[in-house]
Design a protein around this motif. Structure first.
Motif, PDB file in Angstrom:
ATOM      1  N   LYS A   1      -9.036  -5.533   8.627  1.00  0.00           N
ATOM      2  CA  LYS A   1      -9.490  -4.635   7.563  1.00  0.00           C
ATOM      3  C   LYS A   1      -9.373  -5.297   6.196  1.00  0.00           C
ATOM      4  O   LYS A   1     -10.214  -5.095   5.317  1.00  0.00           O
ATOM      5  N   ARG A   2      -8.314  -6.085   5.972  1.00  0.00           N
ATOM      6  CA  ARG A   2      -8.094  -6.737   4.684  1.00  0.00           C
ATOM      7  C   ARG A   2      -8.845  -8.068   4.579  1.00  0.00           C
ATOM      8  O   ARG A   2      -9.325  -8.429   3.509  1.00  0.00           O
TER       9      ARG A   2
ATOM     10  N   LEU B   1      -2.039 -11.789   1.959  1.00  0.00           N
ATOM     11  CA  LEU B   1      -2.523 -10.417   2.101  1.00  0.00           C
ATOM     12  C   LEU B   1      -1.353  -9.449   2.009  1.00  0.00           C
ATOM     13  O   LEU B   1      -0.198  -9.826   2.207  1.00  0.00           O
TER      14      LEU B   1
ATOM     15  N   TYR C   1      -0.227  -5.869   3.805  1.00  0.00           N
ATOM     16  CA  TYR C   1      -0.517  -4.919   4.880  1.00  0.00           C
ATOM     17  C   TYR C   1       0.309  -3.658   4.683  1.00  0.00           C
ATOM     18  O   TYR C   1       1.472  -3.710   4.277  1.00  0.00           O
TER      19      TYR C   1
END
Length: 268
Positions: free
Chosen positions: A18-19, A241, A243
């Protein structure tokens, strides 16, 4: 290449990118290719969101429930919607369907069962818990789901579906014009998608097979010293990233995007 309307995944999936998918798609679409193959497609978090379509597209996953869902969504979409039309969001129904052996169901019923469970399971893990809590709306609602299914059905037109071991799939489709995107289980989480499907020894085999590849590849995986060592002969791009799980606090993590140098040279 033909421009197409991208679609969103129809259900959450562990490791669904998703990221990371915007960066991955940018890398993929910058590499010239005439066939696109995903050996670990999952719920298609990258596959469905791409904006350009080559001559051949192949979805592969060893999880037969995934491939059955996509095949039904492609070929029997109206019937799938009809099966799900009167389904209710219920903990008891969730537990009943989770306890049902999919081998006792028709392919259509299997697809509806799998989609229902994936939409309602916490974190997209069917063996987890019923993912509905106070203050949040449930992810299973046909009114909300139908636009996602419509877009995915359109995007899946002409796609080839396979359910092979990744190491068998790659040689079958490897050509100088092929591009593979690989999203294998994370290092340290090899059993997250089912026992016996993937083990730690396969990372070394993957590096060896990709080293002899005729075509191009892009691979995403978590950052670990063992992975850096195994794939040291390729171009490795670290990506940071954040999360989050549900409403919890964000966790910083570093991913690796790995490619063969021949393919990446075309980007420079």
């Amino acid at each position: 290449m033909r421009q197409v309307r991208p679609a969103a995944p129809v259900a959450p999936w562990l490791g669904g990118q998703k990221r990371l998918h915007p960066l991955l798609i940018e890398r993929i679409e910058a590499i010239p290719h005439r066939s696109y193959i995903e050996p670990f497609v999952g719920m298609g978090g990258v596959f469905l969101r791409r904006r350009m379509r080559p001559r051949l597209e192949v979805m592969n996953d060893r999880n037969g429930e995934i491939i059955n869902l996509f095949r039904i969504l492609q070929r029997h979409y109206p019937q799938l919607k009809e099966v799900m039309r009167f389904q209710i969001c219920s903990r008891r129904e969730f537990e009943r369907l989770r306890a049902t052996d999919p081998a006792t169901l028709t392919d259509l019923e299997r697809a509806a069962r799998f989609l229902y469970l994936q939409r309602l399971a916490f974190g997209g893990k069917i063996d987890g818990v019923f993912g509905v809590s106070a203050g949040t709306s449930p992810r299973f609602s046909l009114a909300r789901l139908e636009p996602l299914l419509d877009a995915a059905h359109e995007r899946l037109d002409g796609v080839v579906f396979e359910s092979l071991d990744w190491a068998e799939l790659i040689p079958r489709y490897d050509t100088p014009d092929a591009l593979f995107y690989l999203d294998p289980p994370y290092f340290g989480g090899e059993a997250d998608y089912g026992r016996g499907l993937f083990d730690r020894s396969q990372y070394a085999r993957m590096a060896e097979i990709l080293g002899a590849l005729k075509g191009a590849f892009v691979l995403s995986i978590n950052d670990a010293p063992e992975i850096r060592a195994l794939f040291a002969g390729f171009l490795i791009e670290p990506v940071r990233l954040t999360y989050t799980v549900s409403a919890g606090q964000g966790t910083e993590a570093q991913e690796l995007v790995i490619s063969n140098r021949e393919a990446l040279a075309r980007l420079l």
